[in-house]
Scaffold this motif. Structure first.
Motif, PDB file in Angstrom:
ATOM      1  N   GLN A 103       0.840  -1.185   0.000  1.00 61.57           N
ATOM      2  CA  GLN A 103       0.000   0.000   0.000  1.00 61.57           C
ATOM      3  C   GLN A 103       0.882   1.245   0.000  1.00 61.57           C
ATOM      4  OE1 GLN A 103      -3.428   0.043   0.107  1.00 61.57           O
ATOM      5  NE2 GLN A 103      -3.319   2.266   0.007  1.00 61.57           N
ATOM      6  N   VAL A 104       0.583   2.178  -0.904  1.00 61.48           N
ATOM      7  CA  VAL A 104       1.368   3.416  -0.982  1.00 61.48           C
ATOM      8  C   VAL A 104       1.353   4.141   0.368  1.00 61.48           C
ATOM      9  CG1 VAL A 104       1.605   5.686  -2.063  1.00 61.48           C
ATOM     10  CG2 VAL A 104       0.776   3.733  -3.405  1.00 61.48           C
ATOM     11  N   TYR A 119       5.254   9.690  -1.065  1.00 66.87           N
ATOM     12  CA  TYR A 119       5.985   9.956  -2.306  1.00 66.87           C
ATOM     13  C   TYR A 119       6.366  11.415  -2.259  1.00 66.87           C
ATOM     14  CZ  TYR A 119       1.144  11.122  -3.120  1.00 66.87           C
ATOM     15  OH  TYR A 119      -0.115  11.616  -2.975  1.00 66.87           O
ATOM     16  N   SER A 139      -3.692  12.338  -9.369  1.00 68.77           N
ATOM     17  CA  SER A 139      -4.481  11.120  -9.368  1.00 68.77           C
ATOM     18  C   SER A 139      -5.549  11.299 -10.429  1.00 68.77           C
ATOM     19  CB  SER A 139      -5.108  10.921  -8.003  1.00 68.77           C
ATOM     20  OG  SER A 139      -5.914   9.787  -8.038  1.00 68.77           O
ATOM     21  N   LYS A 180      -8.902  11.229 -12.517  1.00 68.28           N
ATOM     22  CA  LYS A 180     -10.340  11.252 -12.205  1.00 68.28           C
ATOM     23  C   LYS A 180     -11.057  10.101 -12.894  1.00 68.28           C
ATOM     24  CE  LYS A 180     -10.826  14.836  -9.534  1.00 68.28           C
ATOM     25  NZ  LYS A 180     -11.281  14.659  -8.153  1.00 68.28           N
ATOM     26  N   THR A 181     -10.621   9.806 -14.109  1.00 64.89           N
ATOM     27  CA  THR A 181     -11.108   8.593 -14.768  1.00 64.89           C
ATOM     28  C   THR A 181      -9.858   7.841 -15.204  1.00 64.89           C
ATOM     29  OG1 THR A 181     -11.184   9.613 -16.944  1.00 64.89           O
ATOM     30  CG2 THR A 181     -13.201   9.692 -15.649  1.00 64.89           C
ATOM     31  N   LEU A 182      -9.943   6.541 -15.212  1.00 65.70           N
ATOM     32  CA  LEU A 182      -8.749   5.748 -15.503  1.00 65.70           C
ATOM     33  C   LEU A 182      -8.717   5.296 -16.947  1.00 65.70           C
ATOM     34  CD1 LEU A 182      -8.192   3.416 -12.450  1.00 65.70           C
ATOM     35  CD2 LEU A 182      -7.403   5.742 -12.867  1.00 65.70           C
ATOM     36  N   TRP A 187      -3.998  -0.076 -15.495  1.00 70.18           N
ATOM     37  CA  TRP A 187      -4.615   1.246 -15.395  1.00 70.18           C
ATOM     38  C   TRP A 187      -3.545   2.251 -14.989  1.00 70.18           C
ATOM     39  CZ3 TRP A 187      -9.143   1.502 -17.527  1.00 70.18           C
ATOM     40  CH2 TRP A 187     -10.097   0.478 -17.393  1.00 70.18           C
ATOM     41  N   LEU A 210      -2.135   0.065 -11.886  1.00 70.11           N
ATOM     42  CA  LEU A 210      -2.921  -0.976 -11.214  1.00 70.11           C
ATOM     43  C   LEU A 210      -3.380  -1.958 -12.284  1.00 70.11           C
ATOM     44  CD1 LEU A 210      -4.363  -1.791  -8.504  1.00 70.11           C
ATOM     45  CD2 LEU A 210      -6.327  -0.463  -9.321  1.00 70.11           C
ATOM     46  N   ASN A 251      -5.868  -7.393  -9.164  1.00 69.12           N
ATOM     47  CA  ASN A 251      -5.709  -5.937  -9.141  1.00 69.12           C
ATOM     48  C   ASN A 251      -4.555  -5.579  -8.217  1.00 69.12           C
ATOM     49  OD1 ASN A 251      -9.227  -5.990  -9.134  1.00 69.12           O
ATOM     50  ND2 ASN A 251      -8.017  -5.266 -10.860  1.00 69.12           N
ATOM     51  N   LEU A 268     -12.322   3.913 -16.605  1.00 75.81           N
ATOM     52  CA  LEU A 268     -13.060   3.776 -15.354  1.00 75.81           C
ATOM     53  C   LEU A 268     -13.528   5.121 -14.832  1.00 75.81           C
ATOM     54  CD1 LEU A 268     -11.179   1.125 -13.229  1.00 75.81           C
ATOM     55  CD2 LEU A 268     -12.932   0.837 -14.955  1.00 75.81           C
ATOM     56  N   SER A 269     -14.712   5.102 -14.249  1.00 72.60           N
ATOM     57  CA  SER A 269     -15.204   6.287 -13.547  1.00 72.60           C
ATOM     58  C   SER A 269     -15.856   5.808 -12.251  1.00 72.60           C
ATOM     59  CB  SER A 269     -16.177   7.057 -14.438  1.00 72.60           C
ATOM     60  OG  SER A 269     -17.182   6.191 -14.898  1.00 72.60           O
ATOM     61  N   TRP A 329     -14.351   2.562  -8.059  1.00 71.62           N
ATOM     62  CA  TRP A 329     -14.375   2.550  -9.522  1.00 71.62           C
ATOM     63  C   TRP A 329     -15.454   1.585 -10.000  1.00 71.62           C
ATOM     64  CZ3 TRP A 329     -11.819   6.353 -11.569  1.00 71.62           C
ATOM     65  CH2 TRP A 329     -10.568   6.772 -11.082  1.00 71.62           C
ATOM     66  N   LEU A 331     -14.314  -1.465  -7.630  1.00 75.55           N
ATOM     67  CA  LEU A 331     -12.960  -1.604  -7.083  1.00 75.55           C
ATOM     68  C   LEU A 331     -12.641  -0.313  -6.321  1.00 75.55           C
ATOM     69  CD1 LEU A 331     -10.282  -3.321  -7.171  1.00 75.55           C
ATOM     70  CD2 LEU A 331      -9.631  -1.946  -9.153  1.00 75.55           C
ATOM     71  N   ASN A 379     -11.127   8.669  -6.709  1.00 75.07           N
ATOM     72  CA  ASN A 379     -11.052   9.903  -5.910  1.00 75.07           C
ATOM     73  C   ASN A 379     -10.154   9.747  -4.688  1.00 75.07           C
ATOM     74  OD1 ASN A 379     -12.793  11.904  -7.206  1.00 75.07           O
ATOM     75  ND2 ASN A 379     -14.345  10.298  -6.966  1.00 75.07           N
ATOM     76  N   ASP A 380      -9.037   9.116  -4.909  1.00 75.49           N
ATOM     77  CA  ASP A 380      -8.152   8.804  -3.788  1.00 75.49           C
ATOM     78  C   ASP A 380      -6.762   9.365  -4.103  1.00 75.49           C
ATOM     79  OD1 ASP A 380      -6.984   7.634  -1.568  1.00 75.49           O
ATOM     80  OD2 ASP A 380      -6.823   5.640  -2.489  1.00 75.49           O
ATOM     81  N   PRO A 381      -6.618  10.703  -4.090  1.00 75.20           N
ATOM     82  CA  PRO A 381      -5.375  11.305  -4.591  1.00 75.20           C
ATOM     83  C   PRO A 381      -4.140  10.936  -3.766  1.00 75.20           C
ATOM     84  CG  PRO A 381      -6.748  12.950  -3.494  1.00 75.20           C
ATOM     85  CD  PRO A 381      -7.581  11.707  -3.627  1.00 75.20           C
ATOM     86  N   HIS A 382      -4.357  10.519  -2.517  1.00 78.00           N
ATOM     87  CA  HIS A 382      -3.190  10.162  -1.692  1.00 78.00           C
ATOM     88  C   HIS A 382      -3.013   8.659  -1.544  1.00 78.00           C
ATOM     89  CE1 HIS A 382      -2.858  14.393  -1.019  1.00 78.00           C
ATOM     90  NE2 HIS A 382      -4.063  14.441  -0.538  1.00 78.00           N
ATOM     91  N   PHE A 383      -3.753   7.903  -2.353  1.00 77.78           N
ATOM     92  CA  PHE A 383      -3.588   6.438  -2.360  1.00 77.78           C
ATOM     93  C   PHE A 383      -3.753   5.888  -0.948  1.00 77.78           C
ATOM     94  CE2 PHE A 383      -0.868   8.749  -5.252  1.00 77.78           C
ATOM     95  CZ  PHE A 383      -1.517   8.483  -6.442  1.00 77.78           C
ATOM     96  N   ASN A 384      -4.821   6.335  -0.300  1.00 82.79           N
ATOM     97  CA  ASN A 384      -5.075   5.915   1.078  1.00 82.79           C
ATOM     98  C   ASN A 384      -5.880   4.637   1.170  1.00 82.79           C
ATOM     99  OD1 ASN A 384      -3.685   7.999   2.251  1.00 82.79           O
ATOM    100  ND2 ASN A 384      -5.461   9.366   2.393  1.00 82.79           N
ATOM    101  N   LEU A 385      -6.552   4.267   0.073  1.00 80.08           N
ATOM    102  CA  LEU A 385      -7.455   3.115   0.133  1.00 80.08           C
ATOM    103  C   LEU A 385      -6.804   1.851  -0.426  1.00 80.08           C
ATOM    104  CD1 LEU A 385     -10.818   4.771  -0.983  1.00 80.08           C
ATOM    105  CD2 LEU A 385      -9.945   4.423   1.339  1.00 80.08           C
ATOM    106  N   ASN A 429      -7.003  -1.327  -2.748  1.00 83.11           N
ATOM    107  CA  ASN A 429      -7.738  -1.613  -3.990  1.00 83.11           C
ATOM    108  C   ASN A 429      -8.426  -2.971  -3.872  1.00 83.11           C
ATOM    109  OD1 ASN A 429      -4.929  -0.115  -5.477  1.00 83.11           O
ATOM    110  ND2 ASN A 429      -6.946   0.795  -5.509  1.00 83.11           N
TER     111      ASN A 429
END
Lengths: 745, 745
Positions: free
Chosen positions: A567-568, A571, A578, A580-582, A595, A634, A646, B582-583, B595, B634, B638-644, B646
């Protein structure tokens, strides 16, 4: 009294068999088990818990199988289907019943084998080739000859074990209706398999060879050892062994390197243990003069050593090339092979593996293992020493290099692959690395995209994504150029090439180093990777200086990827968007399956990226001397059937003709959520890293560590161990020899 | 001679202290340890391996700490920073040194505690409140009073242990400069904490109360038991215990339900063990007449039982509400609490837990545990019986229900939550379920979005995503309406409401059932869930009929989600589009973080979805009587700090006023990649499911299973256990009583 009768009966039978097979009289059992081994088993298998368990487990399984009606269905189903699984169950039941007959001398087990073999003998002559035509070589009982080979390898052993109880009439019928036509089918009628130098070929000659030995037909055996040709190879044994173009010796000569690496990779090396080791045991028991286990400087024992080398601390095989990740030394074929090998060489590592397996196979060596373990002689873990497994039958066609931590309490494993492609199961992953922290995978190889035997997943076969993602460069921790697969995913091209190990230095207590290259990994692009492991007394676990270089006369886009697990955490980039859409990271080479989760602005400052894997932190610190852009990915794009896991990756991109990435990879800190939530060193311990080109092809990489030390890595382009170098480092003159020098301040 | 001197010295000191504290003479130690317990420890702690280990480990830690210079820094840093961690280390070193002094009667340990306490006594009077002002109640040594409470709870025990070695002057100084002003600071000067009914309040009164007991000040103790008010509560003890508005009794009355559920949830129930159980032990040792462990029908022991109930097979706490996932019974506070509780009630489950912990705390009960385990009396696993933990101090405000497999070799756990919100750490997850297969999490609760003590992750505090994702409905296996959070994410609204358990039926060998509802879970929407567990002799593991219903007078979009863990294996939908880009799945309620990976076309056929988790397959089979659309998600949008993390989810959507989802959830089959790659039952064993509304509020759900059985589940809207029902099922008349009947054909 009963026992005496049995012995008399056996003697009588043995006499009868001599009558029948006048010229080629064979003692039974004589394939894997011998009269000497079964005598020892009878006398004391209960003395050694692991052998006791092995025999008890067999007895439970066979007794349960014997409760059921015997079922020998007309072959119909593909792999995983009912008839497929039933014929698998049958050969295993026969094999185990045969062993039990020898151990317990209880006639019911012999009768069970006899009855079933006769049913197969009844069925076999009228069987067409298998109706499922998905293999290049459909079998009789199974959809591919390979599975028929499995069947024969175990069923001949069953026959061998109960031979002494069979009437001459029965023997004649089974030989005539089953063994001889089966041998013919699997050899003459399937020459492309029989004469193939490949694990399929090894299985096939082992199966047919076991028929040859068990029925005492030396001509069949000869074909298995040297291949089937209209004009058989002439010469003495020694000559024929060296020059065989097919058969067991050709496979032995060509598929293994002198260090025991099997060119297809660990997963298939495991699979090949049965035909190689089991058939070698059979050869040894029948023709000890061949001294097969010591042939070619013990190549078979080296192959067992190599297989052990290719495991992680849990005993799971390194997932290089096509590989199912959890496949491990727990595989029954490995249990059997370790036992047989131990019978010929009492390597403490075999004992350590058997201890981890907590199982032994029923063989002479298995018995020795069970005894040694019962006597508490097993080492607590497999001994690991930094080493190189070379590839190619001459040992000069690339390989895999392994560097281990010098702290046995904190075992780490760093490997680099520069081997041959690995036949049909190979991956385009030249100069890729793997990293394990104790028993945890931290920099991963995706392994194969496959769910073995899961019908919903393309019938359990390799998935489409295996070819287009798992095998391609984009899913490996190495360099991708211009977003394409190495060798442009051209199998023939990759088969022709392999890397060279330029240096491998384990002479120093506080550091180790390795360098390999791959010429023309892309058209017009050469690639070289140097990895230095540094671990002084102040470090529980080593850190690594990873120098990846690309050389070209043309402009390219170079991507260096780290396929980490975790898990990040942190950085350092100024901006990291990040998405908004992948959308996918690329269009080919494996990138189309990843992704693009986030993208950094191109920058020239040093970069740092940290993640948490289980309870340990890891960081990659990049010395950025050129404009660089980072990406986070990902797996899972373009995956309509949800075949991919994933999992994340981290990547850095630079553009230019020549490129040179200097990264420090380090494990650091820990977290203890289950106890008191104490944490330490969550941040990278690398305070700064600089990459400085000196004159004379020398490079100075300087690492400032939070422990107060400064580590200066001096590299030379000249790989000659004896070449003298001189540089001015922080104002001081330094002299050394060879491509690598590390100064710790 | 030395020992005699020490005793004389101790006697003298005790005499002196009587002089100083004429009215309130106190025997020492008397907080957690007593003279009786230390006598037993001195005589034989070595006899019991776990106590031996506990004392040895303390000795190693303290001896190492004593090698270093004593460091008592001026408080400065926030949680995780140096001064924070140093003061934590100090109280633990003092506490352990105190215990060691009592066990070994070695004066060096007493001196160490004395020296450090005097340093704190020197520093304390001049300390301002802590400079980090991030808490509603900053402490003195730490950024929040809560940590100061921790410090006091352990340091007073240290003081208690070495009291007999201190001079009158020292005692006076420590009391005057440290204990009394600290007690004043933590009570009068921080009344919002001291009088709070909350884990902070419990910690605070425990800390101050331990000061009161250790210095023999009954007035302080009284405030801790009943709260601090200008006009103290009048009446006898019994009256004051029942009517306390603050203090220990008020916390005990209000925070635990009669079954021992702590309203904040398991993670905080664990955290509250120290103030509740340790302080109760102190009360018991000082005022045994209160019989505190049996107060309110043993509510403290019930709380320990509840805590055990709230663990999975590995001893990890169920991650309901804010929870760090790996927090487990291995937490030192739980080790201590289990020991103290065992001292008052020899529950075999406490022994089983201690056996799993493989540790004991140093207390009278800890010693009893160590002895019982040494004597081999510990059960091999915690006994689990389907049960309900009620919430609310009256036990009538919702709760959590647990159903277990009836096969102890294949333990499964299904839970449903219909509890109160759970104060500030609660989640909007009414009627959510969790499922564990043996020790594996299969239907998960995300737990908290937080990396405790990891500075890079918002200083280790709860992350922003905790409030907006982890706490909201979209991340839970329950129903989301119109893509919004339950109660519109309104905390006050959720705090006012809880679910009702409508029936809980464990009277039958082959099935169990539970039903709960939640009124007005969304404005104008009621929700009800019924889960039936079926396991007859033909099934190793049960399968579940899950009926989720929504009722409204208005049209809504209803989403039922299953937050599974694992890899997609199969799905039955006619069309299932994997997204090219993905959205997010939605815009609020947690869905904005997921996602949308794939979407099915709306259809009315039954649907089936299967996944693999570790080595077992799971399927959800949906009886589709209304148009339904499936989604695969998934986490990570909306996780700009990669806190979640996957991780995946599966969801089905229907539109209407009333809605009713009938799903069969089943574990099935297995795969053994490490051994022989054998697999079985990879496909769902549910051949068909139908959902049929009968007359009189009855429903018939029919499940055709691959084992040949047909399972007919008959449900009534009437939850009265004695209500008589009648239906015609497959042409036959069936009569039964109560809301649930299962017929197995």
């Amino acid at each position: 009294m009963k026992r005496l009768n049995l012995l008399l009966f056996a003697l009588l039978l043995s006499f009868m068999s001599v009558q029948v097979y006048a010229k080629d009289s064979v003692q039974h059992p004589s394939l894997v088990l011998t009269q000497n081994t079964v005598q020892q088993l009878r006398e004391g298998y209960q003395k050694y818990p692991l052998m006791h368990q092995a025999i008890d487990a067999m007895k439970q399984r066979v007794d349960a199988a014997m409760q059921k009606d015997m079922c020998i269905p007309i072959p119909k189903d593909p792999g995983g289907g009912f008839t497929h699984e039933q014929h698998k169950r049958n050969y295993m039941s026969m094999y185990e019943a045969g062993v039990l007959y020898q151990v317990f001398q209880d006639a019911k087990y012999a009768k069970y084998v006899e009855t079933m073999l006769l049913k197969y003998a009844d069925m076999f002559p009228s069987l067409p080739t298998h109706p499922v035509k998905k293999s290049y070589a459909p079998g009789k009982l199974f959809w591919q000859c390979l599975n028929d080979d499995n069947w024969v390898v175990y069923s001949t052993q069953a026959y061998d074990c109960v031979y002494e109880t069979l009437s001459a009439k029965t023997i004649k019928k089974i030989e005539k209706n089953l063994w001889r036509p089966y041998a013919k089918f699997l050899s003459v009628q399937n020459l492309p398999v029989f004469n193939r130098v490949h694990n399929h070929g090894a299985w096939d000659v082992a199966a047919v060879g076991m028929i040859g030995y068990v029925i005492g037909d030396h001509k069949i055996v000869d074909q298995c050892l040297y291949g089937y040709f209209k004009k058989p190879l002439k010469g003495d044994d020694n000559y024929r062994e060296q020059h065989a173009r097919a058969g067991f010796y050709a496979n032995l000569n060509q598929l293994f390197s002198p260090t025991g690496y099997y060119t297809e990779g660990p997963y298939y090396q495991r699979y090949s243990m049965t035909p190689f080791i089991t058939f070698a045991e059979v050869i040894q028991n029948n023709e000890p003069k061949r001294d097969i286990f010591h042939y070619r400087n013990n190549v078979l024992l080296n192959a067992v050593d190599g297989l052990i080398q290719l495991t992680d601390a849990k005993g799971q095989f390194l997932p290089y090339n096509d590989a199912i990740k959890e496949m491990s030394i727990q595989a029954p074929v490995v249990v059997d092979a370790i036992g047989m090998a131990y019978g010929h060489y009492q390597n403490p590592n075999y004992l350590a593996v058997a201890h981890l397996q907590n199982k032994v196979g029923v063989s002479a060596g298995g018995l020795m293992l069970a005894k040694a373990i019962a006597e508490g002689k097993a080492p607590s873990m497999v001994a690991r020493k930094s080493t190189v497994l070379t590839d190619g039958n001459n040992g000069k066609e690339g390989g895999i290099a392994f560097m281990y931590s010098n702290n046995p309490k904190n075992q780490t494993t760093m490997t680099m692959k520069f081997s041959k492609h690995g036949l049909a199961h190979g991956h385009f992953d030249k100069l890729s690395i793997l990293f394990y922290d104790n028993d945890r995978e931290v920099l991963q190889d995706y392994g194969a995209a496959r769910y073995v035997n899961v019908e919903a997943k393309d019938g359990g076969r390799y998935l489409a994504e295996n070819k287009t993602f798992a095998r391609q460069t984009g899913s490996h921790s190495t360099m991708t150029v211009d977003g394409k697969c190495q060798f442009d995913a051209n199998f023939d091209e990759s088969m022709k090439r392999w890397g060279d190990l330029l240096f491998f230095d384990t002479d120093h207590k506080e550091y180790q180093g390795m360098r390999a290259d791959q010429k023309q990994v892309y058209k017009g692009v050469d690639m070289q990777r140097t990895i230095v492991q540094i671990q002084d007394a102040s470090l529980n676990k080593p850190f690594f200086v990873d120098v990846m270089e690309g050389f070209s006369k043309e402009e390219h886009s170079y991507d260096l990827a780290y396929h980490y697990l975790g898990q990040v955490m942190d950085y350092s980039f100024d901006t990291f968007n990040s998405e908004k859409t992948l959308s996918p990271l690329g269009t080919e080479g494996g990138f189309q399956y990843i992704w693009k989760v986030a993208t950094a602005e191109t920058h020239t400052k040093n970069a740092q990226f940290s993640w948490l894997n289980d309870k340990t932190f890891y960081s990659i610190t990049t010395a950025n001397t050129a404009p660089t852009q980072e990406f986070m990915g990902l797996y899972g794009a373009n995956d309509p059937h949800f075949n991919l896991r994933n999992q994340p990756m981290y990547m850095m991109r630079r553009k230019g003709k020549d490129v040179r990435f200097v990264n420090i990879f380090e494990p650091h800190g820990s977290i203890h959520p289950a106890t008191d939530e104490l944490v330490n060193n969550t941040k990278s311990q690398i305070k700064n890293v600089t990459d400085k080109q000196l004159s004379n092809g020398l490079t100075q990489i300087t690492v400032d560590h939070a422990n107060g030390h400064q580590y200066i890595v001096l590299l030379s382009n000249n790989n000659d161990k004896t070449a003298a170098h001189q540089a001015t480092v922080n104002g001081q003159d330094v002299k050394w020899e060879g491509p690598l020098n590390v100064i710790i301040k």
